[in-house]
Design a protein around this motif. Structure first.
Motif, short mmCIF file in Angstrom:
data_model
loop_
_atom_site.label_atom_id
_atom_site.label_comp_id
_atom_site.label_asym_id
_atom_site.label_seq_id
_atom_site.Cartn_x
_atom_site.Cartn_y
_atom_site.Cartn_z
N ALA A 106 0.82 -1.21 0.00
CA ALA A 106 0.00 0.00 0.00
C ALA A 106 0.86 1.27 0.00
O ALA A 106 0.55 2.23 -0.69
N ILE A 107 1.94 1.26 0.75
CA ILE A 107 2.83 2.43 0.81
C ILE A 107 3.45 2.68 -0.56
O ILE A 107 3.41 3.80 -1.08
N PHE A 108 4.03 1.65 -1.16
CA PHE A 108 4.66 1.80 -2.46
C PHE A 108 3.62 2.13 -3.52
O PHE A 108 3.87 2.94 -4.42
N GLY A 109 2.44 1.54 -3.43
CA GLY A 109 1.36 1.85 -4.36
C GLY A 109 0.93 3.30 -4.26
O GLY A 109 0.67 3.97 -5.27
N ALA A 110 0.85 3.83 -3.04
CA ALA A 110 0.48 5.24 -2.85
C ALA A 110 1.53 6.16 -3.46
O ALA A 110 1.19 7.19 -4.06
N ILE A 111 2.80 5.80 -3.33
CA ILE A 111 3.87 6.61 -3.92
C ILE A 111 3.77 6.59 -5.44
O ILE A 111 3.85 7.65 -6.09
N VAL A 112 3.57 5.42 -6.02
CA VAL A 112 3.47 5.31 -7.48
C VAL A 112 2.25 6.08 -7.99
O VAL A 112 2.33 6.81 -8.99
N ILE A 113 1.11 5.94 -7.33
CA ILE A 113 -0.11 6.65 -7.75
C ILE A 113 0.10 8.15 -7.66
O ILE A 113 -0.32 8.90 -8.55
N SER A 114 0.76 8.62 -6.63
CA SER A 114 1.02 10.06 -6.50
C SER A 114 1.94 10.57 -7.61
O SER A 114 1.70 11.63 -8.19
N ILE A 115 2.98 9.81 -7.92
CA ILE A 115 3.92 10.24 -8.97
C ILE A 115 3.26 10.23 -10.33
O ILE A 115 3.40 11.18 -11.11
N VAL A 116 2.51 9.16 -10.64
CA VAL A 116 1.83 9.09 -11.95
C VAL A 116 0.77 10.19 -12.06
O VAL A 116 0.65 10.85 -13.10
N GLY A 117 0.02 10.42 -11.00
CA GLY A 117 -0.98 11.50 -11.01
C GLY A 117 -0.34 12.86 -11.20
O GLY A 117 -0.85 13.71 -11.94
N TRP A 118 0.79 13.08 -10.55
CA TRP A 118 1.50 14.35 -10.68
C TRP A 118 1.99 14.54 -12.11
O TRP A 118 1.88 15.62 -12.69
N MET A 119 2.53 13.45 -12.71
CA MET A 119 3.02 13.55 -14.09
C MET A 119 1.87 13.79 -15.07
O MET A 119 2.02 14.58 -16.01
N LEU A 120 0.72 13.18 -14.84
CA LEU A 120 -0.44 13.43 -15.70
C LEU A 120 -0.92 14.87 -15.58
O LEU A 120 -1.31 15.49 -16.57
N ASP A 121 -0.91 15.40 -14.35
CA ASP A 121 -1.29 16.80 -14.15
C ASP A 121 -0.34 17.73 -14.89
O ASP A 121 -0.76 18.73 -15.47
N LEU A 122 0.96 17.43 -14.86
CA LEU A 122 1.94 18.27 -15.56
C LEU A 122 1.71 18.22 -17.08
O LEU A 122 1.84 19.25 -17.74
N LEU A 123 1.40 17.05 -17.59
CA LEU A 123 1.20 16.90 -19.03
C LEU A 123 -0.04 17.63 -19.53
O LEU A 123 -0.07 18.13 -20.65
N LEU A 124 -1.07 17.67 -18.70
CA LEU A 124 -2.34 18.20 -19.17
C LEU A 124 -2.62 19.63 -18.75
O LEU A 124 -3.68 20.16 -19.08
N LYS A 125 -1.71 20.27 -18.05
CA LYS A 125 -1.89 21.68 -17.71
C LYS A 125 -1.70 22.55 -18.94
O LYS A 125 -0.82 22.31 -19.74
N GLU A 126 -2.54 23.55 -19.03
CA GLU A 126 -2.40 24.48 -20.15
C GLU A 126 -1.29 25.47 -19.86
O GLU A 126 -1.19 26.00 -18.77
N PRO A 127 -0.47 25.75 -20.88
CA PRO A 127 0.59 26.74 -20.65
C PRO A 127 -0.01 28.13 -20.51
O PRO A 127 -0.99 28.47 -21.14
N VAL A 128 0.60 28.91 -19.64
CA VAL A 128 0.08 30.25 -19.37
C VAL A 128 0.68 31.26 -20.31
O VAL A 128 1.76 31.26 -20.71
#
Length: 128
Positions: A106-128
């Motif tokens: 669960a700990i390692f899964g939470a870390i992986v989910i956080s990193i993948v979610g963060w990377m998806l957020d970075l990819l899909l943010k609109e440039p300002v």
């Protein structure tokens, strides 16, 4: 509502990636690809609801631990949300998310989910 569905899609993708990487974290049930996809969708929706309603309460109650651990308790809280989601799916249905142990699946899964979610957020943010 659409923001919740988009976030749930990101969460589903992050959960799927985590089950590929983390030993002890897996989806149970479904024999065909479409059934397994449906399980991922339902589990991500349940995980989103758990994060929306239970996680804020747990975070407020653990403010002293956030200060004491300099925020590292957030990983344990995310792992606890994974455990709650696995418990809900295990006790209401016989398919869903399965977490073998809190330490370390669960700990390692939470870390992986956080990193993948963060990377998806970075990819899909609109440039300002």
């Amino acid at each position: 509502m659409s923001a919740f569905l988009i976030r749930s899609a990101f969460t589903g993708f992050a959960l799927w990636i985590a089950t590929l990487i983390v030993p002890g974290l897996s989806f149970v049930g479904g024999t065909t690809g479409w059934e397994q996809f449906g399980i991922v969708v339902v589990v991500s929706l349940i995980f989103g609801v758990v994060n929306a309603f239970i996680k804020p309460i747990v975070q407020i109650l653990s403010i002293p631990l956030y200060i004491l651990t300099l925020g590292l308790i957030h990983i344990a809280i995310n792992a606890f949300m994974l455990e709650i989601t696995a418990w809900i799916t295990r006790n209401t249905t016989h398919w869903g998310l399965e977490v073998d142990s809190f330490f370390w699946s669960a700990i390692f899964g939470a870390i992986v989910i956080s990193i993948v979610g963060w990377m998806l957020d970075l990819l899909l943010k609109e440039p300002v």
